[in-house]
Design an enzyme around this catalytic site. Structure first.
Site, PDB file in Angstrom:
ATOM      1  CE1 TYR A 105      -4.172   1.460  -0.220  1.00  0.00           C
ATOM      2  CE2 TYR A 105      -3.567   2.688   1.751  1.00  0.00           C
ATOM      3  CZ  TYR A 105      -4.420   2.472   0.691  1.00  0.00           C
ATOM      4  OH  TYR A 105      -5.517   3.272   0.533  1.00  0.00           O
ATOM      5  CE  LYS A 134      -6.948   6.394   0.584  1.00  0.00           C
ATOM      6  NZ  LYS A 134      -7.939   7.218  -0.134  1.00  0.00           N
TER       7      LYS A 134
HETATM    8  P1  NAP Z   1     -12.389   3.830  -8.212  1.00  0.00           P
HETATM    9  O1  NAP Z   1     -13.722   3.329  -8.592  1.00  0.00           O
HETATM   10  O2  NAP Z   1     -11.247   3.553  -9.138  1.00  0.00           O
HETATM   11  O3  NAP Z   1     -12.494   5.379  -7.871  1.00  0.00           O
HETATM   12  C1  NAP Z   1     -11.352   6.228  -7.798  1.00  0.00           C
HETATM   13  C2  NAP Z   1     -11.733   7.508  -8.446  1.00  0.00           C
HETATM   14  O4  NAP Z   1     -10.712   8.512  -8.331  1.00  0.00           O
HETATM   15  C3  NAP Z   1     -11.989   7.332  -9.951  1.00  0.00           C
HETATM   16  O5  NAP Z   1     -13.242   7.882 -10.283  1.00  0.00           O
HETATM   17  C4  NAP Z   1     -10.839   8.116 -10.548  1.00  0.00           C
HETATM   18  O6  NAP Z   1     -11.079   8.584 -11.847  1.00  0.00           O
HETATM   19  C5  NAP Z   1     -10.732   9.237  -9.546  1.00  0.00           C
HETATM   20  N1  NAP Z   1      -9.545  10.057  -9.792  1.00  0.00           N
HETATM   21  C6  NAP Z   1      -8.250   9.662  -9.876  1.00  0.00           C
HETATM   22  N2  NAP Z   1      -7.479  10.716 -10.194  1.00  0.00           N
HETATM   23  C7  NAP Z   1      -8.296  11.794 -10.302  1.00  0.00           C
HETATM   24  C8  NAP Z   1      -8.094  13.168 -10.622  1.00  0.00           C
HETATM   25  N3  NAP Z   1      -6.881  13.670 -10.879  1.00  0.00           N
HETATM   26  N4  NAP Z   1      -9.183  13.995 -10.646  1.00  0.00           N
HETATM   27  C9  NAP Z   1     -10.424  13.516 -10.377  1.00  0.00           C
HETATM   28  N5  NAP Z   1     -10.687  12.227 -10.083  1.00  0.00           N
HETATM   29  C10 NAP Z   1      -9.616  11.372 -10.047  1.00  0.00           C
HETATM   30  O7  NAP Z   1     -11.919   3.180  -6.806  1.00  0.00           O
HETATM   31  P2  NAP Z   1     -12.540   3.204  -5.316  1.00  0.00           P
HETATM   32  O8  NAP Z   1     -11.916   2.048  -4.638  1.00  0.00           O
HETATM   33  O9  NAP Z   1     -14.018   3.356  -5.361  1.00  0.00           O
HETATM   34  O10 NAP Z   1     -11.878   4.519  -4.705  1.00  0.00           O
HETATM   35  C11 NAP Z   1     -12.602   5.556  -4.051  1.00  0.00           C
HETATM   36  C12 NAP Z   1     -11.908   5.955  -2.772  1.00  0.00           C
HETATM   37  O11 NAP Z   1     -12.040   4.895  -1.818  1.00  0.00           O
HETATM   38  C13 NAP Z   1     -10.412   6.206  -2.905  1.00  0.00           C
HETATM   39  O12 NAP Z   1     -10.042   7.294  -2.082  1.00  0.00           O
HETATM   40  C14 NAP Z   1      -9.804   4.939  -2.356  1.00  0.00           C
HETATM   41  O13 NAP Z   1      -8.484   5.099  -1.887  1.00  0.00           O
HETATM   42  C15 NAP Z   1     -10.774   4.673  -1.227  1.00  0.00           C
HETATM   43  N6  NAP Z   1     -10.741   3.326  -0.649  1.00  0.00           N
HETATM   44  C16 NAP Z   1     -10.830   2.215  -1.451  1.00  0.00           C
HETATM   45  C17 NAP Z   1     -10.798   0.963  -0.888  1.00  0.00           C
HETATM   46  C18 NAP Z   1     -10.880  -0.270  -1.756  1.00  0.00           C
HETATM   47  O14 NAP Z   1     -10.502  -1.363  -1.307  1.00  0.00           O
HETATM   48  N7  NAP Z   1     -11.376  -0.169  -2.973  1.00  0.00           N
HETATM   49  C19 NAP Z   1     -10.688   0.808   0.495  1.00  0.00           C
HETATM   50  C20 NAP Z   1     -10.616   1.950   1.296  1.00  0.00           C
HETATM   51  C21 NAP Z   1     -10.633   3.211   0.715  1.00  0.00           C
HETATM   52  P3  NAP Z   1     -10.193   7.854 -13.036  1.00  0.00           P
HETATM   53  O15 NAP Z   1     -10.673   6.439 -13.103  1.00  0.00           O
HETATM   54  O16 NAP Z   1     -10.471   8.662 -14.240  1.00  0.00           O
HETATM   55  O17 NAP Z   1      -8.753   7.950 -12.636  1.00  0.00           O
END
Ligand code: NAP
Length: 265
Positions: A155, A162
Site C-alpha cells: 500500500y 491516507k
Molecule cells: P475507483 O472506482 O477507481 O475510484 C477512484 C476515483 O478517483 C476514480 O473515479 C478516478 O477517476 C478518480 N480520480 C483519480 N485521479 C483523479 C483526478 N486527478 N481527478 C479527479 N478524479 C480522479 O476506486 P474506489 O476504490 O471506489 O476509490 C474511491 C476511494 O475509496 C479512494 O479514495 C480509495 O483510496 C478509497 N478506498 C478504497 C478501498 C478499496 O478497497 N477499494 C478501500 C478503502 C478506501 P479515473 O478512473 O479517471 O482515474
C-alpha cells in the site's frame, strides 16, 4: 420523506458501477437526495453519464482535482446551476502502479508528490473551493483505508497519503465546525474496484480478509453507502472529525486467530 430529502450532494469519484462513490450515490438517491457528479476526464464521461441518469442525476461535470483552474471552473458552475449544496463526497485517489509494489523506500519524489496531491491535497482544495456554496449544516466525507495506520503490504505511499488525509479531516473539522459544517472519513475494508486493482497483491488481501474480520465477510459498496448516509444526514449532526470504520470489524483485531479463523467452539 427520505433522510436526505431537500439535500443536494456533489459526488467526486464515480468511475463505474463498482466504485465506492457509486455505492454512496445509490444510498443517497434512495433517501431522496438530489445528486450531482464530477469525474476526472472526458474518457469517463461515457460511463458516468448513464449511471448518473439512472439516479436522476442531470448535473455531470468534469474536474481533474489536481488542477486549480478545473476546481475554480467547477464551483463557478455549481454556484450558477446548483445553488447551495449540502454534501460533498471525495472518493478520489491515485498513485503510480510502480509505487504500489515492492518496498516503500523505493517511492520516487515525483510519485510521492503525485499520490499526495491527488489522494490528499485534493480534498482540502475541494473543501476550500466549495465553501461559498455549502449550506450551513452541510457535511464533507472522504474515503480512507487502514493502511494509513498500519503497514499494509504494497500500500506504500498510498498509506502515507491516507495518513495525511485523515489528519486533514481533523484540521478541516476544527476549521469548519464553527460554521456548522462537518468533516468525516470512512475507512473502508478492501473492495474490488479499479483503484484497488492497482495495488500489488490486492486479490490475496481481499480473499484473506473474510477469514480474519470479526463479521467473517468482505464489505460492499452498499455497506459503505449506508454508513455514508448516516454520516452525511442529520442523524450524525453531532459527529465531526471522525474516521469511521466500515470494515466488518477488521481494525479491532490485534492478532489473527491461529488456524485462519476457523473457529472450534
Ligand atoms: P475507483 O472506482 O477507481 O475510484 C477512484 C476515483 O478517483 C476514480 O473515479 C478516478 O477517476 C478518480 N480520480 C483519480 N485521479 C483523479 C483526478 N486527478 N481527478 C479527479 N478524479 C480522479 O476506486 P474506489 O476504490 O471506489 O476509490 C474511491 C476511494 O475509496 C479512494 O479514495 C480509495 O483510496 C478509497 N478506498 C478504497 C478501498 C478499496 O478497497 N477499494 C478501500 C478503502 C478506501 P479515473 O478512473 O479517471 O482515474
Amino acid at each position: 420523506m427520505g433522510l436526505l430529502s431537500n439535500k443536494t450532494a456533489l459526488i467526486f469519484g464515480v468511475a463505474n458501477d463498482h466504485s465506492i462513490a457509486w455505492g454512496i450515490a445509490k444510498a443517497f438517491a434512495r433517501e431522496g437526495a438530489q445528486l450531482a457528479f464530477s469525474y476526472a476526464g472526458e474518457a469517463l464521461a461515457k460511463r458516468v453519464r448513464p449511471l448518473a441518469e439512472s439516479v436522476s442525476g442531470k448535473w455531470v461535470e468534469p474536474c481533474d482535482v489536481t488542477r486549480d483552474e478545473d476546481i475554480a471552473a467547477l464551483f463557478e458552475k455549481v454556484g450558477q446551476e446548483l445553488g447551495l449544496i449540502d454534501i460533498l463526497i471525495h472518493a478520489v485517489a491515485f498513485a503510480n502502479r510502480d509505487e504500489l509494489s515492492g518496498p516503500y523506500y523505493n517511492t520516487s519524489r515525483e510519485g510521492f508528490r503525485l499520490a499526495l496531491d491527488v489522494s490528499c491535497y485534493s480534498f482540502t482544495a475541494l473543501v476550500r473551493g466549495s465553501l461559498p456554496h455549502m449550506r450551513p449544516g452541510g457535511s464533507y466525507l472522504t474515503l480512507t483505508y487502514y493502511g494509513a495506520e498500519k503497514a499494509v503490504p504494497h500500500y506504500n505511499v498510498m498509506g502515507v497519503a491516507k495518513a495525511a488525509l485523515e489528519a486533514s479531516v481533523r484540521y478541516l473539522a476544527a476549521d469548519l465546525g464553527p460554521q456548522n459544517l462537518r468533516v468525516n472519513a470512512i475507512s473502508a475494508g478492501p473492495i474490488r474496484t479499479l483503484a484497488a486493482a492497482g495495488v500489488a497483491g490486492f486479490k490475496g488481501l481481499y480473499g484473506e480478509f473474510k477469514n480474519l474480520a470479526p463479521l467473517r465477510r468482505n464489505v460492499t459498496i452498499d455497506d459503505v453507502g449506508n454508513a455514508a448516509l448516516y454520516l452525511c444526514s442529520d442523524l450524525a449532526a453531532g459527529v465531526t472529525g471522525e474516521v469511521h470504520y466500515v470494515d466488518a470489524g477488521y481494525n479491532v483485531i490485534g492478532v489473527p486467530e491461529p488456524g485462519g479463523g476457523e473457529r472450534k467452539e
